[in-house]
Scaffold this active site. Structure first.
Site, PDB file in Angstrom:
ATOM      1  N   THR A  93      66.030  94.341  36.989  1.00  0.00           N
ATOM      2  CA  THR A  93      65.376  93.869  38.207  1.00  0.00           C
ATOM      3  C   THR A  93      66.405  93.231  39.124  1.00  0.00           C
ATOM      4  O   THR A  93      67.224  92.412  38.678  1.00  0.00           O
ATOM      5  CB  THR A  93      64.235  92.851  37.984  1.00  0.00           C
TER       6      THR A  93
ATOM      7  N   ARG B 173      74.371  83.796  68.588  1.00  0.00           N
ATOM      8  CA  ARG B 173      73.023  83.769  68.013  1.00  0.00           C
ATOM      9  C   ARG B 173      73.028  83.157  66.623  1.00  0.00           C
ATOM     10  O   ARG B 173      74.014  83.282  65.892  1.00  0.00           O
ATOM     11  CB  ARG B 173      72.472  85.195  67.882  1.00  0.00           C
TER      12      ARG B 173
ATOM     13  N   SER C 273      56.878  95.625  34.394  1.00  0.00           N
ATOM     14  CA  SER C 273      57.058  96.799  33.527  1.00  0.00           C
ATOM     15  C   SER C 273      57.237  96.349  32.083  1.00  0.00           C
ATOM     16  O   SER C 273      56.796  97.030  31.145  1.00  0.00           O
ATOM     17  CB  SER C 273      58.288  97.600  33.947  1.00  0.00           C
TER      18      SER C 273
ATOM     19  N   ALA D 289      77.184  81.796  53.835  1.00  0.00           N
ATOM     20  CA  ALA D 289      76.080  81.461  54.736  1.00  0.00           C
ATOM     21  C   ALA D 289      76.078  79.948  54.929  1.00  0.00           C
ATOM     22  O   ALA D 289      76.495  79.191  54.051  1.00  0.00           O
ATOM     23  CB  ALA D 289      74.768  81.931  54.125  1.00  0.00           C
ATOM     24  N   ASP D 290      75.573  79.499  56.082  1.00  0.00           N
ATOM     25  CA  ASP D 290      75.510  78.056  56.334  1.00  0.00           C
ATOM     26  C   ASP D 290      74.276  77.441  55.697  1.00  0.00           C
ATOM     27  O   ASP D 290      74.271  76.263  55.333  1.00  0.00           O
ATOM     28  CB  ASP D 290      75.447  77.799  57.854  1.00  0.00           C
TER      29      ASP D 290
ATOM     30  N   ASP E 106      65.670  91.149  41.172  1.00  0.00           N
ATOM     31  CA  ASP E 106      65.243  89.756  41.395  1.00  0.00           C
ATOM     32  C   ASP E 106      65.960  88.787  40.452  1.00  0.00           C
ATOM     33  O   ASP E 106      65.973  87.583  40.706  1.00  0.00           O
ATOM     34  CB  ASP E 106      63.728  89.619  41.184  1.00  0.00           C
TER      35      ASP E 106
ATOM     36  N   GLY F 120      63.288  89.535  46.567  1.00  0.00           N
ATOM     37  CA  GLY F 120      63.534  88.672  45.411  1.00  0.00           C
ATOM     38  C   GLY F 120      62.263  88.048  44.860  1.00  0.00           C
ATOM     39  O   GLY F 120      62.295  87.291  43.909  1.00  0.00           O
TER      40      GLY F 120
ATOM     41  N   GLY G 213      61.355  95.478  34.991  1.00  0.00           N
ATOM     42  CA  GLY G 213      61.400  94.022  35.129  1.00  0.00           C
ATOM     43  C   GLY G 213      60.248  93.354  34.390  1.00  0.00           C
ATOM     44  O   GLY G 213      59.804  93.855  33.355  1.00  0.00           O
TER      45      GLY G 213
ATOM     46  N   ARG H 207      54.610 102.180  40.383  1.00  0.00           N
ATOM     47  CA  ARG H 207      54.154 100.834  39.995  1.00  0.00           C
ATOM     48  C   ARG H 207      52.734 100.973  39.453  1.00  0.00           C
ATOM     49  O   ARG H 207      51.759 100.803  40.184  1.00  0.00           O
ATOM     50  CB  ARG H 207      54.169  99.904  41.209  1.00  0.00           C
TER      51      ARG H 207
HETATM   52  O1  F6P Z   1      60.735  93.353  42.280  1.00  0.00           O
HETATM   53  C1  F6P Z   1      61.718  94.043  42.962  1.00  0.00           C
HETATM   54  C2  F6P Z   1      61.454  94.077  44.451  1.00  0.00           C
HETATM   55  O2  F6P Z   1      62.585  94.637  45.075  1.00  0.00           O
HETATM   56  C3  F6P Z   1      61.093  92.721  45.061  1.00  0.00           C
HETATM   57  O3  F6P Z   1      62.213  91.928  45.288  1.00  0.00           O
HETATM   58  C4  F6P Z   1      60.357  93.154  46.302  1.00  0.00           C
HETATM   59  O4  F6P Z   1      59.436  92.184  46.736  1.00  0.00           O
HETATM   60  C5  F6P Z   1      59.627  94.366  45.830  1.00  0.00           C
HETATM   61  O5  F6P Z   1      60.357  94.897  44.743  1.00  0.00           O
HETATM   62  C6  F6P Z   1      59.424  95.434  46.869  1.00  0.00           C
HETATM   63  O6  F6P Z   1      58.704  96.460  46.286  1.00  0.00           O
HETATM   64  P1  F6P Z   1      58.419  97.888  46.887  1.00  0.00           P
HETATM   65  O7  F6P Z   1      59.666  98.683  46.827  1.00  0.00           O
HETATM   66  O8  F6P Z   1      57.352  98.429  46.009  1.00  0.00           O
HETATM   67  O9  F6P Z   1      57.994  97.642  48.300  1.00  0.00           O
END
Ligand code: F6P
Length: 400
Positions: free
Chosen positions: A131, A166, A111, A190-191, A133, A174, A108, A76
């Site tokens: 990505t 539970r 980048s 999921a609820d 996300d 995300g 993403g 990164r």
């Molecule tokens: O942007 C992709 C992502 O998976 C996000 O959803 C998450 O917050 C982040 O990367 C986690 O990043 P790293 O792997 O650098 O901890």
């Protein structure tokens, strides 16, 4: 033409298919693909490298497109933040050293912004969207794989949840987009699904959770039940404030690392349970109440973290990855730069200006209302889905 391939940002499903697709298309068109390892850090340090791995036919035989993550490696690193006035010249020197005329960059929004910066500095590059996300304007590899994995984990957690009566909260990656929590949560039935796009009304979450959970346990002949909540890491309170653990720090792009949403959900529910006489009544009536030991149901949070983007890629992502990698090479060979692959429709290689493509896309409130009306809690009062009926004359575009 020699093309360098870079994968960057958070890894995910489908990336290796992008790399393989790019290499295969390059071979078909008489070009060559070499791996620039370790994302933008590797690009910056390219000039110091002795040699690069060429994705030859033999090398590709030992390259599994369906594994998530990337054979090319990631970092990164934001090039513009590197404290070196000659950084772009250094990168060009590295590219010249290896005779690389263009780059395919899979990443993403962050980048993608670096890729735009490189393109504006005269380095030819095309963006293959990636990505988990799913927050770009185009589809991106990683989204489908992650959604499938979230759905699997959340569904699996129901067995332990039901055994212990539970409430299980699963916090998923995300960033500030709720797409994968939303779709993964729906797929797992999921609820309750809590996403950053909808600031949470905790009283609403509590009331609906208790109503459904207690009904389930009461209706069971063995007094067993669970309640499933999926929460996106970038969640916000009703006043818009972020719910994050400030001690998590920042990443090298300067973004806050998000953590703590799942725990926060647990605290909000437990706090209300402790002062709710109906819960004590329910525990007694269902034969669970033990003074001082077990007075309220347990709420537990699970954080699958990187598991949602690891392992195997979904078939959809492998297929889209091949398409995006191949299309990116065709765009480079066509002389394009600073653009993002959208998809291939018929023989059309569709693309967007990257500046446009990396604009954040969020969950559509109207689509949320559809599921809300069908009984899923999104942390707000139920909004009515107001349908508008429209006959379409062409097949719809593919989008999640
Ligand atoms: O942007 C992709 C992502 O998976 C996000 O959803 C998450 O917050 C982040 O990367 C986690 O990043 P790293 O792997 O650098 O901890």
């Amino acid at each position: 033409m020699k093309i360098g391939i870079i994968t960057s940002g958070g890894d995910c499903g489908g990336l290796n298919a992008v790399v393989k697709g790019a290499a295969c298309m390059a071979h078909a068109r008489g070009a060559e693909v070499v791996v620039i390892p370790n994302g933008y850090a590797g690009l910056y340090n390219l000039v110091d490298k002795e040699d690069l791995v060429a994705l030859t036919v033999d090398r590709l035989d030992r390259f599994e497109a369906s594994f998530a993550g990337s054979e090319a490696g990631h970092s990164r690193v934001k090039i513009s933040k590197i404290n070196d006035p000659d950084k772009y010249e250094r990168i060009k020197e590295g590219l010249n050293k290896f005779g690389i005329a263009g780059l395919v960059i899979s990443g993403g929004d962050d980048s993608g912004s670096v890729m735009i910066d490189l393109s504006e500095h005269g380095i030819r590059c095309v963006h293959a969207p990636k990505t988990m996300d799913l927050d770009l304007q185009t589809y991106s590899v990683g989204g489908d794989s992650t959604i499938n994995r979230i759905a699997m984990f959340v569904q699996d957690l129901k067995t332990t949840g039901r055994t212990h009566n539970r409430i299980i909260v699963t916090e998923v990656f995300g960033r500030y987009a709720g797409h994968t929590a939303f779709r993964g949560g729906i797929a797992a039935e999921a609820d309750c699904i809590l996403i950053p796009e909808i600031p949470v009304d905790w009283d609403e979450v509590y009331t609906r959770a208790m109503r459904r959970f207690t009904r389930r346990v009461r209706a069971s002949d063995v007094q067993a039940g669970t309640y499933t909540i999926v929460v996106a890491e970038g969640l916000r309170n009703a006043d818009g404030s972020e719910i994050i653990d400030e001690t998590a720090g920042t990443d090298s792009f300067g973004h806050k690392k998000l953590a703590g949403a799942g725990k926060h959900v647990c605290q909000q529910l437990q706090k209300r349970m402790k002062t709710d006489p109906a819960i004590k009544e329910f525990m007694k009536e269902s034969g669970q109440f033990v003074t001082g030991v077990y007075e309220i149901p347990e709420v537990r949070s699970v954080v699958p973290g990187h598991l949602v983007r690891s392992g195997r890629s979904s078939a959809y992502d492998v297929s889209f990855g091949w398409e995006a990698g191949g299309a990116a090479v065709l765009l480079l060979l066509e002389g394009k730069s600073g653009v993002t692959v959208s998809d291939v429709k018929g023989n059309q290689v569709r693309y967007m200006q990257s500046r446009q493509a990396i604009k954040a896309r969020h969950v559509d409130f109207e689509e949320v209302a559809l599921y809300e009306e069908m009984g899923i809690c999104f942390g707000r009062k139920v909004e009515r889905f107001v349908p508008e009926f429209k006959e379409i004359t062409e097949a719809p575009d593919r989008i999640y």
